[in-house]
Design a protein around this motif. Structure first.
Motif, PDB file in Angstrom:
ATOM      1  N   TRP A 118       0.845  -1.188   0.000  1.00 18.12           N
ATOM      2  CA  TRP A 118       0.000   0.000   0.000  1.00 18.12           C
ATOM      3  C   TRP A 118       0.884   1.242   0.000  1.00 18.12           C
ATOM      4  O   TRP A 118       2.018   1.224   0.471  1.00 18.12           O
ATOM      5  CB  TRP A 118      -0.935  -0.014   1.201  1.00 18.12           C
ATOM      6  CG  TRP A 118      -1.916  -1.139   1.140  1.00 18.12           C
ATOM      7  CD1 TRP A 118      -1.695  -2.435   1.522  1.00 18.12           C
ATOM      8  CD2 TRP A 118      -3.242  -1.110   0.620  1.00 18.12           C
ATOM      9  NE1 TRP A 118      -2.800  -3.210   1.293  1.00 18.12           N
ATOM     10  CE2 TRP A 118      -3.781  -2.421   0.745  1.00 18.12           C
ATOM     11  CE3 TRP A 118      -4.052  -0.112   0.078  1.00 18.12           C
ATOM     12  CZ2 TRP A 118      -5.068  -2.737   0.330  1.00 18.12           C
ATOM     13  CZ3 TRP A 118      -5.339  -0.428  -0.315  1.00 18.12           C
ATOM     14  CH2 TRP A 118      -5.840  -1.731  -0.189  1.00 18.12           C
ATOM     15  N   SER A 119       0.351   2.345  -0.513  1.00 14.26           N
ATOM     16  CA  SER A 119       1.157   3.538  -0.777  1.00 14.26           C
ATOM     17  C   SER A 119       1.933   4.078   0.420  1.00 14.26           C
ATOM     18  O   SER A 119       3.049   4.551   0.242  1.00 14.26           O
ATOM     19  CB  SER A 119       0.268   4.649  -1.366  1.00 14.26           C
ATOM     20  OG  SER A 119      -0.855   4.883  -0.557  1.00 14.26           O
ATOM     21  N   PRO A 120       1.431   4.020   1.674  1.00 16.52           N
ATOM     22  CA  PRO A 120       2.264   4.538   2.768  1.00 16.52           C
ATOM     23  C   PRO A 120       3.515   3.715   3.015  1.00 16.52           C
ATOM     24  O   PRO A 120       4.468   4.198   3.631  1.00 16.52           O
ATOM     25  CB  PRO A 120       1.320   4.481   3.983  1.00 16.52           C
ATOM     26  CG  PRO A 120      -0.053   4.394   3.412  1.00 16.52           C
ATOM     27  CD  PRO A 120       0.092   3.638   2.138  1.00 16.52           C
ATOM     28  N   ASP A 121       3.521   2.451   2.574  1.00 16.79           N
ATOM     29  CA  ASP A 121       4.669   1.577   2.807  1.00 16.79           C
ATOM     30  C   ASP A 121       5.823   1.988   1.892  1.00 16.79           C
ATOM     31  O   ASP A 121       5.617   2.532   0.799  1.00 16.79           O
ATOM     32  CB  ASP A 121       4.286   0.132   2.553  1.00 16.79           C
ATOM     33  CG  ASP A 121       5.157  -0.829   3.343  1.00 16.79           C
ATOM     34  OD1 ASP A 121       6.175  -0.382   3.900  1.00 16.79           O
ATOM     35  OD2 ASP A 121       4.810  -2.023   3.405  1.00 16.79           O
ATOM     36  N   ASN A 122       7.034   1.674   2.319  1.00  8.64           N
ATOM     37  CA  ASN A 122       8.240   2.054   1.580  1.00  8.64           C
ATOM     38  C   ASN A 122       9.046   0.804   1.268  1.00  8.64           C
ATOM     39  O   ASN A 122       9.410   0.049   2.176  1.00  8.64           O
ATOM     40  CB  ASN A 122       9.072   3.036   2.424  1.00  8.64           C
ATOM     41  CG  ASN A 122      10.217   3.648   1.633  1.00  8.64           C
ATOM     42  OD1 ASN A 122      10.679   3.083   0.648  1.00  8.64           O
ATOM     43  ND2 ASN A 122      10.668   4.808   2.065  1.00  8.64           N
ATOM     44  N   PRO A 146      -8.184  -8.277  -1.371  1.00  9.67           N
ATOM     45  CA  PRO A 146      -8.231  -6.865  -1.731  1.00  9.67           C
ATOM     46  C   PRO A 146      -6.864  -6.410  -2.232  1.00  9.67           C
ATOM     47  O   PRO A 146      -5.859  -6.645  -1.553  1.00  9.67           O
ATOM     48  CB  PRO A 146      -8.603  -6.177  -0.423  1.00  9.67           C
ATOM     49  CG  PRO A 146      -8.067  -7.079   0.629  1.00  9.67           C
ATOM     50  CD  PRO A 146      -8.133  -8.480   0.091  1.00  9.67           C
ATOM     51  N   ALA A 147      -6.807  -5.817  -3.388  1.00  6.26           N
ATOM     52  CA  ALA A 147      -5.540  -5.403  -3.984  1.00  6.26           C
ATOM     53  C   ALA A 147      -5.318  -3.917  -3.730  1.00  6.26           C
ATOM     54  O   ALA A 147      -6.249  -3.119  -3.851  1.00  6.26           O
ATOM     55  CB  ALA A 147      -5.551  -5.677  -5.483  1.00  6.26           C
ATOM     56  N   PRO A 148      -4.107  -3.505  -3.369  1.00  9.43           N
ATOM     57  CA  PRO A 148      -3.836  -2.080  -3.162  1.00  9.43           C
ATOM     58  C   PRO A 148      -3.871  -1.334  -4.489  1.00  9.43           C
ATOM     59  O   PRO A 148      -3.629  -1.922  -5.553  1.00  9.43           O
ATOM     60  CB  PRO A 148      -2.414  -2.087  -2.570  1.00  9.43           C
ATOM     61  CG  PRO A 148      -1.806  -3.357  -3.051  1.00  9.43           C
ATOM     62  CD  PRO A 148      -2.918  -4.333  -3.154  1.00  9.43           C
ATOM     63  N   PRO A 149      -4.200  -0.064  -4.481  1.00  8.91           N
ATOM     64  CA  PRO A 149      -4.174   0.709  -5.732  1.00  8.91           C
ATOM     65  C   PRO A 149      -2.758   0.782  -6.287  1.00  8.91           C
ATOM     66  O   PRO A 149      -1.773   0.667  -5.549  1.00  8.91           O
ATOM     67  CB  PRO A 149      -4.681   2.087  -5.298  1.00  8.91           C
ATOM     68  CG  PRO A 149      -4.433   2.157  -3.822  1.00  8.91           C
ATOM     69  CD  PRO A 149      -4.569   0.763  -3.324  1.00  8.91           C
ATOM     70  N   LYS A 150      -2.658   0.936  -7.566  1.00  5.10           N
ATOM     71  CA  LYS A 150      -1.347   0.981  -8.218  1.00  5.10           C
ATOM     72  C   LYS A 150      -0.539   2.144  -7.651  1.00  5.10           C
ATOM     73  O   LYS A 150      -1.015   3.263  -7.558  1.00  5.10           O
ATOM     74  CB  LYS A 150      -1.545   1.157  -9.726  1.00  5.10           C
ATOM     75  CG  LYS A 150      -0.302   0.910 -10.547  1.00  5.10           C
ATOM     76  CD  LYS A 150      -0.639   0.998 -12.025  1.00  5.10           C
ATOM     77  CE  LYS A 150       0.573   0.709 -12.881  1.00  5.10           C
ATOM     78  NZ  LYS A 150       1.064  -0.655 -12.722  1.00  5.10           N
ATOM     79  N   ASN A 151       0.711   1.878  -7.238  1.00  5.91           N
ATOM     80  CA  ASN A 151       1.550   2.920  -6.663  1.00  5.91           C
ATOM     81  C   ASN A 151       3.000   2.656  -7.038  1.00  5.91           C
ATOM     82  O   ASN A 151       3.374   1.559  -7.478  1.00  5.91           O
ATOM     83  CB  ASN A 151       1.390   2.974  -5.145  1.00  5.91           C
ATOM     84  CG  ASN A 151       1.711   1.645  -4.464  1.00  5.91           C
ATOM     85  OD1 ASN A 151       2.880   1.303  -4.289  1.00  5.91           O
ATOM     86  ND2 ASN A 151       0.674   0.880  -4.111  1.00  5.91           N
TER      87      ASN A 151
END
Length: 663
Positions: A118-122, A146-151
Motif C-alpha cells: 500500500w502507498s504509505p509503505d516504503n 483486496p488489492a492495493p491501488p497501483k503505486n
C-alpha cells in the motif's frame, strides 16, 4: 545441568515455525494471532538463552515496520545473529530497515515475499537488499482481492524482484501466486505473463502452484518452455477435463498432480483391522462382571461421543468424523446392553423425530429410564397436533430427566399444563429447566414446588396482559437450591423477595416496566451474586450502581452501546474482575486526553474505583490482522489505553490485544 543438545530438543517444538505456516499464502496471515512472543523462553536462564537464540532466529517473520526496525538494531549490535537467519517471511515493505537486515543475513535460503504494497509503505530498503541474498526457495504472494491501488512503491518492488529472479543463481524452487481465476483480470493476467517469461529465463527447476485451476491458462503452459524446469507441482487436485483438454506433451511430462472427478465425494475410509488370532478370545474374561461393565461403558462413552451430544448445538446427524452409533449396538448382546444408556442419554426432539421416539418407548418403556437430557427445536406445544402429543408422551415416560432445554437459540413456549406435567414426572430429578409458559392468569412460585432438584431456571411467561403476578410473595424452599436464574419482566416482581439461598448467577430482563424493581431485586439478592447479566438501559439512573453487589466477579452488559462511565460504585469495588459486552468502550472515556474529553464532555473512567478489573471482553470484536488495518483501528487505540490501566481488552475468543513493538 542438561547438555545443550537435550535443551535444544526440549525447546525446538516451542520455537520452531512449521514450514507449512511459513509458506502459507492465505489472505489472512497465520501469524496474525495474538499470543505471547516465543522470545520469552530466552529470558528463563543463560543456558536457555544460549541454546534458544539460534532456534529463534532460524525463521524470522516480519509483519510491521517497528518489528523490522527492532530486528535491524539487534543485528547491528550483534552481527552474529544474522548468520542464524535461514528463512525470512516479509509481509510488507517496511522501509530502509530491510536493507540492513538483508545485508546482515547472508545465509537466507527461503524467502517469502508479498507484492501487496500500500502507498504509505516504503520498499526502498527491500529493493536494495534483494540483490544481496541468494535464496534457494522463493514464495511469492500477489493477491487479487483486496488489492492495493497501483503505486510507485509496488511497481519498483515488482521490477526489482523480476530482475533478481534472473540473477539468483541458487534459485531452484518458486511458489507461483496466480491461478486460472486471474485470467479475467487484465492487470493480474499481464503480471502473470511477465512473471512466467522471467521464470523461463531463470534457474528454477520446481514451480509450486498453490492457486486453484479449473483450466490451464497460457501463462502456465509458457512455463513449460523453460529449459531448467523439471516439475510443475499442483497443490490442489485437478479435474479430469483439465487433464484431458490439455494436449501439451511437455506439460504432461512436467505436471505433478492428483486427479479429481466432479462426481467425487469424500467418504470415510474404513480402517484396516487385523483379525484376532484367537476368535474365541473374551476381553477381561478373568475380571468380575461389574469391572467389565465399568470398563466397557467407559469405552463406549467415548466411542459413542456422549460428551459431545450433551451440547444442544452438536449435530445429531451422522458425519465423517462422527458416524452413526447404531452399528456399535449390533456388535454383540453385551455391547447392546451397555451401549443403550449412551444412545438414549441425550435426546433431541423435533417434529420429525418425536413420533419415532414415542413409538420406540411404547415398545420398550424401560428405555425411558436412560433419558437424562431432552433438547427440542419445537417452539410451542399444541395439544391438538399429533407431533406435540408425541412430545408429551415422551416427557411422561422420561421420569429421570435432568435437563430440559431448547435446541440452540430457540425457546419452547408451552401451556401451563405441560409445565405441570414436567413437575409431576421429572420434578424430583430435573436440575436444569429452560422454558416459556403460557400463563393466562397469575404465576406463583407454588407452581415450582414439584421441582425439588432444580438448580438452573430460565423461565419466561406469556399470555396475560392486565392481570398482575400473584401476591403475596411466596418463600419457596425449592428455590433455595437454585444457583442460576434467567427471568423476564413479570417474574421480576414475583422473585424480588423470594428466598434464593444458593443464587450466584442472574440474568435480568432486557425490558422492565417498573425500573424500581431492579433496585429492589439487587438490594435483596445483590450480595450473593457472582455473575450478573443486564441491560443498563433498564437502570434508573443511567449509571448502574454496583455497590449493591459487592461480591460480583463478572458483569455482562447486553447493550449495543455502552460506556465504562456507566459503571458506578460508591466505594472501590474489590471483586469485579471481568466485564462482557457487545461493543468496545468509548475511547473518549479511556484515553487520558483532556482536550478530547473537553470536546465530548466525557467524564472519563477511574480505574481506582475498580481495582480488581482485569478484562473487558467484547463479543463482536475482531482484531485487525495487518499493519494497515491496525493503524486505522480505534479498538486498538482503546486496547492499548486500557493496557496502561492494567486491563485487557479481549475478543469473542477471549484473545487479548498484544501490542506490536514500539520504536
Amino acid at each position: 545441568m542438561l547438555p545443550d543438545e537435550i535443551i535444544s530438543e526440549v525447546l525446538s517444538p516451542a520455537l520452531q515455525v512449521p514450514d507449512e505456516l511459513f509458506c502459507d499464502t492465505s489472505h489472512v496471515s497465520p501469524f496474525s494471532t495474538y499470543a505471547p512472543s516465543t522470545s520469552t523462553y530466552l529470558v528463563v536462564c543463560k543456558d536457555w538463552l544460549r541454546v534458544a537464540t539460534p532456534l529463534l532466529y532460524n525463521v524470522v517473520v516480519l509483519r510491521s515496520k517497528s518489528q523490522a526496525t527492532a530486528l535491524e538494531a539487534a543485528l547491528k549490535s550483534n552481527p552474529e545473529l544474522g548468520r542464524f537467519i535461514k528463512k525470512l517471511r516479509l509481509e510488507g515493505g517496511y522501509g530502509a530497515a530491510i536493507h540492513g537486515i538483508l545485508k546482515c543475513a547472508p545465509n537466507i535460503t527461503d524467502l517469502f515475499l508479498t507484492l501487496s504494497i500500500w502507498s504509505p509503505d516504503n520498499t526502498t530498503g527491500l529493493c536494495k537488499g534483494l540483490a544481496l541474498i541468494e535464496p534457494h526457495r522463493v514464495i511469492l504472494v500477489d493477491p487479487c482481492e483486496p488489492a492495493p491501488p497501483k503505486n510507485k512503491q509496488e511497481e519498483a518492488l515488482r521490477r526489482t524482484f523480476l530482475a533478481c529472479l534472473c540473477s539468483w543463481k541458487n534459485l531452484r524452487i518458486f511458489g507461483y501466486p496466480y491461478g486460472s481465476e486471474n485470467v479475467w483480470e487484465p492487470t493480474i493476467a499481464r503480471n502473470a505473463r511477465e512473471l512466467s517469461q522471467t521464470l523461463v529465463d531463470s534457474q528454477v527447476h520446481t514451480v509450486l502452484l498453490s492457486a486453484s485451476f479449473s483450466h490451464i491458462p497460457s501463462f502456465i503452459t509458457k512455463l513449460c518452455t523453460s529449459p531448467s524446469l523439471k516439475v510443475l507441482q499442483f497443490k490442489h487436485p485437478l479435474l479430469f477435463d483439465v487433464e484431458m483438454n490439455n494436449e501439451d506433451a511437455k506439460f504432461k511430462k512436467l505436471a505433478k498432480y492428483s486427479r479429481l472427478s466432479r462426481k467425487d465425494h469424500h467418504h470415510p475410509v474404513d480402517p484396516d483391522i487385523t483379525p484376532s488370532l484367537n476368535p474365541r478370545f473374551v476381553p477381561m474374561e478373568s475380571a468380575s462382571p461389574e469391572t467389565r461393565d465399568i470398563v466397557g461403558k467407559r469405552i463406549l462413552f467415548f466411542a459413542m461421543y456422549v460428551e459431545e451430544l450433551r451440547s444442544p448445538a452438536f449435530s445429531r446427524r451422522p458425519t465423517d468424523t462422527h458416524p452413526s452409533r447404531l452399528p456399535i449396538l449390533s456388535v454383540s448382546k453385551y455391547f447392546n446392553r451397555i451401549g443403550l444408556p449412551c444412545l438414549w442419554e441425550s435426546v433431541q426432539l423435533t417434529y420429525c423425530s418425536a413420533p419415532g421416539i414415542r413409538a420406540r418407548l411404547e415398545q420398550r418403556p424401560d428405555l425411558a429410564s436412560f433419558i437424562l437430557r431432552v433438547y427440542t427445536s419445537v417452539q410451542y406445544i399444541d395439544y391438538n397436533r399429533d407431533q406435540h402429543e408425541a412430545i408429551l408422551s415422551i416427557c411422561r415416560h422420561a421420569t429421570g430427566l435432568e435437563i430440559f432445554a431448547p435446541f440452540k437459540h430457540r425457546f419452547l413456549e408451552a401451556p401451563i399444563e405441560f409445565f405441570s406435567l414436567l413437575g409431576q414426572t421429572a420434578g424430583h430429578s430435573l436440575r436444569e429447566l429452560l422454558i416459556g409458559v403460557q400463563c393466562p392468569s397469575s404465576f406463583s412460585t407454588a407452581l415450582l414446588q414439584p421441582f425439588t432438584a432444580l438448580r438452573v431456571l430460565n423461565l419466561q411467561i406469556y399470555g396475560y396482559r392486565d392481570e398482575p403476578v400473584q401476591k403475596p410473595y411466596t418463600h419457596s424452599e425449592v428455590l433455595d437450591q437454585v444457583h442460576t436464574l434467567h427471568i423476564q419482566d413479570p417474574l421480576l416482581d414475583l422473585f424480588v423477595n423470594t428466598n434464593f439461598g444458593s443464587l450466584h448467577t442472574v440474568k435480568l430482563p432486557s425490558y422492565v416496566q417498573d425500573t424500581t424493581l431492579v433496585t429492589e431485586f439487587m438490594a435483596t439478592h445483590g450480595e450473593k451474586l457472582r455473575h450478573l447479566t443486564l441491560d443498563t438501559t433498564v437502570c434508573n439512573p443511567d449509571r448502574f450502581n454496583l455497590s449493591s453487589c459487592p461480591n460480583l466477579v463478572e458483569l455482562e452488559i447486553v447493550d449495543f452501546a455502552w460506556d465504562l462511565t456507566q459503571l458506578f460504585s460508591g466505594t472501590p469495588h474489590q471483586s469485579l474482575t471481568k466485564v462482557i459486552t457487545k461493543a468496545a468502550p468509548n475511547q473518549t472515556s479511556v484515553i487520558n486526553d483532556r482536550k478530547l474529553r473537553s470536546k465530548t464532555k466525557a467524564p472519563g473512567f477511574d480505574p481506582a474505583m475498580f481495582p480488581a478489573l482485569r478484562e473487558i471482553q467484547v463479543r463482536r470484536l475482531i482484531w485487525p490482522v495487518s499493519e494497515r488495518e491496525i493503524s486505522k483501528s480505534t479498538d486498538v487505540t482503546v486496547a492499548e489505553a486500557l493496557l496502561r490501566k492494567n486491563i485487557k481488552l479481549t475478543n469473542f475468543e477471549g484473545k487479548a490485544w498484544v501490542p506490536r513493538l514500539k520504536r
